[in-house]
Structures are given as C-alpha cells and as structure tokens.
Design a protein around this motif. Structure first.
Motif, PDB file in Angstrom:
ATOM      1  N   ILE A   1      26.225  41.516  38.612  1.00  0.00           N
ATOM      2  CA  ILE A   1      27.135  40.459  38.152  1.00  0.00           C
ATOM      3  C   ILE A   1      28.581  40.922  38.265  1.00  0.00           C
ATOM      4  N   LYS A   2      28.803  42.194  37.916  1.00  0.00           N
ATOM      5  CA  LYS A   2      30.166  42.746  38.000  1.00  0.00           C
ATOM      6  C   LYS A   2      30.664  42.695  39.453  1.00  0.00           C
ATOM      7  N   LYS A   3      29.788  43.101  40.385  1.00  0.00           N
ATOM      8  CA  LYS A   3      30.145  43.086  41.813  1.00  0.00           C
ATOM      9  C   LYS A   3      30.478  41.670  42.273  1.00  0.00           C
ATOM     10  N   ALA A   4      29.599  40.726  41.913  1.00  0.00           N
ATOM     11  CA  ALA A   4      29.775  39.340  42.366  1.00  0.00           C
ATOM     12  C   ALA A   4      31.034  38.727  41.755  1.00  0.00           C
ATOM     13  N   THR A   5      31.287  39.043  40.488  1.00  0.00           N
ATOM     14  CA  THR A   5      32.474  38.498  39.816  1.00  0.00           C
ATOM     15  C   THR A   5      33.742  39.026  40.476  1.00  0.00           C
ATOM     16  N   ARG A   6      33.747  40.314  40.802  1.00  0.00           N
ATOM     17  CA  ARG A   6      34.930  40.906  41.462  1.00  0.00           C
ATOM     18  C   ARG A   6      35.179  40.271  42.832  1.00  0.00           C
ATOM     19  N   LEU A   7      34.092  40.051  43.561  1.00  0.00           N
ATOM     20  CA  LEU A   7      34.213  39.454  44.890  1.00  0.00           C
ATOM     21  C   LEU A   7      34.759  38.027  44.769  1.00  0.00           C
ATOM     22  N   LEU A   8      34.263  37.278  43.791  1.00  0.00           N
ATOM     23  CA  LEU A   8      34.761  35.910  43.574  1.00  0.00           C
ATOM     24  C   LEU A   8      36.231  35.929  43.149  1.00  0.00           C
ATOM     25  N   GLN A   9      36.584  36.879  42.293  1.00  0.00           N
ATOM     26  CA  GLN A   9      37.987  36.972  41.846  1.00  0.00           C
ATOM     27  C   GLN A   9      38.902  37.268  43.031  1.00  0.00           C
ATOM     28  N   ARG A  10      38.404  38.103  43.934  1.00  0.00           N
ATOM     29  CA  ARG A  10      39.193  38.449  45.115  1.00  0.00           C
ATOM     30  C   ARG A  10      39.454  37.185  45.963  1.00  0.00           C
ATOM     31  N   VAL A  11      38.381  36.386  46.142  1.00  0.00           N
ATOM     32  CA  VAL A  11      38.519  35.140  46.910  1.00  0.00           C
ATOM     33  C   VAL A  11      39.540  34.216  46.239  1.00  0.00           C
ATOM     34  N   LEU A  12      39.397  34.039  44.924  1.00  0.00           N
ATOM     35  CA  LEU A  12      40.284  33.114  44.204  1.00  0.00           C
ATOM     36  C   LEU A  12      41.744  33.587  44.269  1.00  0.00           C
ATOM     37  N   MET A  13      41.937  34.901  44.125  1.00  0.00           N
ATOM     38  CA  MET A  13      43.305  35.425  44.133  1.00  0.00           C
ATOM     39  C   MET A  13      43.975  35.132  45.479  1.00  0.00           C
ATOM     40  N   HIS A  14      43.310  35.507  46.578  1.00  0.00           N
ATOM     41  CA  HIS A  14      43.927  35.330  47.897  1.00  0.00           C
ATOM     42  C   HIS A  14      44.063  33.854  48.277  1.00  0.00           C
ATOM     43  N   CYS A  15      43.171  33.016  47.754  1.00  0.00           N
ATOM     44  CA  CYS A  15      43.222  31.585  48.098  1.00  0.00           C
ATOM     45  C   CYS A  15      44.334  30.838  47.366  1.00  0.00           C
ATOM     46  N   ASN A  16      45.065  31.534  46.479  1.00  0.00           N
ATOM     47  CA  ASN A  16      46.298  30.941  45.943  1.00  0.00           C
ATOM     48  C   ASN A  16      47.268  30.639  47.075  1.00  0.00           C
ATOM     49  N   TRP A  17      47.184  31.446  48.145  1.00  0.00           N
ATOM     50  CA  TRP A  17      48.138  31.321  49.267  1.00  0.00           C
ATOM     51  C   TRP A  17      47.515  30.561  50.436  1.00  0.00           C
ATOM     52  N   GLY A  18      46.760  29.516  50.143  1.00  0.00           N
ATOM     53  CA  GLY A  18      46.148  28.720  51.215  1.00  0.00           C
ATOM     54  C   GLY A  18      44.651  28.954  51.258  1.00  0.00           C
ATOM     55  N   LYS A  19      43.891  27.879  51.461  1.00  0.00           N
ATOM     56  CA  LYS A  19      42.431  28.030  51.434  1.00  0.00           C
ATOM     57  C   LYS A  19      41.777  27.349  52.629  1.00  0.00           C
ATOM     58  N   SER A  20      40.711  27.950  53.099  1.00  0.00           N
ATOM     59  CA  SER A  20      39.876  27.351  54.135  1.00  0.00           C
ATOM     60  C   SER A  20      38.527  28.055  54.073  1.00  0.00           C
ATOM     61  N   GLU A  21      37.536  27.435  54.677  1.00  0.00           N
ATOM     62  CA  GLU A  21      36.195  28.032  54.674  1.00  0.00           C
ATOM     63  C   GLU A  21      36.210  29.379  55.412  1.00  0.00           C
ATOM     64  N   THR A  22      36.969  29.423  56.521  1.00  0.00           N
ATOM     65  CA  THR A  22      37.048  30.655  57.318  1.00  0.00           C
ATOM     66  C   THR A  22      37.632  31.795  56.487  1.00  0.00           C
ATOM     67  N   LYS A  23      38.677  31.455  55.713  1.00  0.00           N
ATOM     68  CA  LYS A  23      39.346  32.469  54.904  1.00  0.00           C
ATOM     69  C   LYS A  23      38.405  32.988  53.816  1.00  0.00           C
ATOM     70  N   VAL A  24      37.682  32.071  53.174  1.00  0.00           N
ATOM     71  CA  VAL A  24      36.734  32.478  52.119  1.00  0.00           C
ATOM     72  C   VAL A  24      35.690  33.416  52.713  1.00  0.00           C
ATOM     73  N   ARG A  25      35.197  33.071  53.906  1.00  0.00           N
ATOM     74  CA  ARG A  25      34.168  33.916  54.522  1.00  0.00           C
ATOM     75  C   ARG A  25      34.716  35.299  54.852  1.00  0.00           C
ATOM     76  N   GLN A  26      35.939  35.340  55.345  1.00  0.00           N
ATOM     77  CA  GLN A  26      36.573  36.629  55.692  1.00  0.00           C
ATOM     78  C   GLN A  26      36.729  37.507  54.444  1.00  0.00           C
ATOM     79  N   LEU A  27      36.986  36.857  53.295  1.00  0.00           N
ATOM     80  CA  LEU A  27      37.140  37.614  52.049  1.00  0.00           C
ATOM     81  C   LEU A  27      35.791  38.086  51.507  1.00  0.00           C
ATOM     82  N   LEU A  28      34.766  37.247  51.673  1.00  0.00           N
ATOM     83  CA  LEU A  28      33.446  37.626  51.157  1.00  0.00           C
ATOM     84  C   LEU A  28      32.793  38.688  52.046  1.00  0.00           C
ATOM     85  N   LYS A  29      32.970  38.522  53.354  1.00  0.00           N
ATOM     86  CA  LYS A  29      32.332  39.459  54.287  1.00  0.00           C
ATOM     87  C   LYS A  29      33.249  39.651  55.488  1.00  0.00           C
ATOM     88  N   PRO A  30      34.131  40.633  55.416  1.00  0.00           N
ATOM     89  CA  PRO A  30      35.129  40.796  56.471  1.00  0.00           C
ATOM     90  C   PRO A  30      34.524  41.064  57.841  1.00  0.00           C
TER      91      PRO A  30
END
Length: 229
Positions: A69-98
């Motif tokens: 849960i800790k791992k998944a929460t951190r990964l989600l937080q990372r996505v949310l933080m970076h998506c403050n500066w623009g969001k797209s499906e491609t960007k979310v995927r790059q953040l979840l699995k570079p």
C-alpha cells in the motif's frame, strides 16, 4: 479433499479481507487519465497492491500488505504531483512505468519571436539550458530572464526529461509556475508549453512548445518505489 480445498479458499478469503486497505482521493480532473484498465494493471504489477478505481467518488481503493500500500500510494502521489503541470494518459503511464529514454532529440519551437533551439540530450550531454548570457544553449537577451533561467534535463535514473527552474522570476510549465530548483523538478512531456515569464502578467506566449523525440529507449525496468516523488 474438496472440504479441505474449500476451507483453504475460505482461509485465503478471510486473510484477504483482513489485509490493510487505504482509500486515496484524487482530483476529479485526473480521473479520466488515471483510471484505465492498463494503469490498474501497471500499479498491480509494480506494487503488488490490489487496486480498484472508484471514478464516481474520485477515489482509488488499495488493498494489500502495508508495504504494498505504501508503494502504491507513493506512486499515485508522484502521478498527482507531476500532473499539476498538465495531464494526459501518456504522461500518467510514463510516471507509473517509465520508458527509460537514454537519448532524445529535444526541439523548442518559439510561440512568438524568441530564438528557436534544439539539442540531442543523452547520458553524455543531459542538459539543454536557456538564459540571457552566452554559454546557454538558447540565449534570450531579455531583461526579465536570469543568467541561467531554465534547464531541461534527461534524468538517467528515471529515463525521462525534466524541467528545472533556475530563475528569479519563474519558469512556467503549461501555465503553472515550476518549483524552485532546490525543491525539485517536474516531468516534461511532448507538446508541453514552457513559458519564461508569468502568463498572468499579460504575455502568454513568451516561451516555447517542447517537442521530444526519443531516439534510444532501454527495455522497460520494474520501477522501485521512488525515494523522492
């Protein structure tokens, strides 16, 4: 034998229900980009946590061991933080699995009269710099700019290109000011708008459209839970 199997199944089920769970709220405007079957699968593979999307409530429900849960929460937080500066499906995927980019052709196309610029970023030459003095890759002799104003950097550990604000007056990605370089850097995606002055002060086109063309991509690696978001 079948009673034994049924007892085992019940035991597993009970154990599953006893696992810790966590609900992570997400902003409404990211739901459509985040909550896809592919992203659910990636989160499961990367963290081991069981993930359930709850789009109507803008929530992600996680179940698993405390560590998962800790791992998944951190990964989600990372996505949310970076998506403050623009969001797209491609960007979310790059953040979840570079996709681990080892080199990329980066082109900055001016939105107005600024000088254009391009550079191939690689492990040997990971940075493209913009500033008002010579020595930068793109020189913009404007009073409002800092000597070195902004850097685009290929981060080899994360396999992606990030924007770093080195300025006094601010650099803006998709309309939002970047954090100062001491606080961190933000993922840049193909098609992003990089502005060198505050769009709120009137000039919304004092900047560039970023084009990123990956040239060399390493095979995908399982991402360890990021130490820093």
């Amino acid at each position: 034998g079948s009673e034994q199997a049924s007892d085992n199944a019940n035991g597993l089920l009970q154990a599953w229900f006893k696992l810790p769970s966590e609900t992570v709220p997400v902003p409404k405007d990211i739901v459509e980009y985040l909550m896809t079957p592919e992203h659910r699968q990636i989160l499961l593979e990367e963290t081991g946590a069981d993930v359930e999307w709850v789009p109507d409530n803008s929530q992600v429900q996680l179940k698993g061991s405390a560590e998962q849960i800790k791992k998944a929460t951190r990964l989600l937080q990372r996505v949310l933080m970076h998506c403050n500066w623009g969001k797209s499906e491609t960007k979310v995927r790059q953040l979840l699995k570079p996709r681990m980019i080892e080199s990329a052709a980066v082109r900055l196309s001016p939105m107005n009269t600024l000088p254009p610029g391009s550079k191939t970023l690689s492990l040997a030459q990971p940075q493209l710099s913009i500033g008002k003095v010579s020595g930068n890759d793109i020189v913009v002799p404007a009073q409002i700019l800092s000597r070195q104003h902004c850097v685009l950097e290929l981060d080899p550990d994360r396999g992606a290109i990030y924007a770093i604000d080195c300025s006094t007056n601010g650099t803006f990605l998709n309309g939002l000011r970047l954090p100062p370089k001491t606080s961190g850097k933000v993922l840049v995606s193909h098609g992003d708008e990089l502005l060198l002055s505050d769009p709120a002060t009137g000039n919304e086109e004092f900047g560039y459209i970023v084009s990123i063309q990956p040239l060399n991509v390493k095979e995908e690696l399982a991402l360890k839970a990021p130490r820093r978001i």
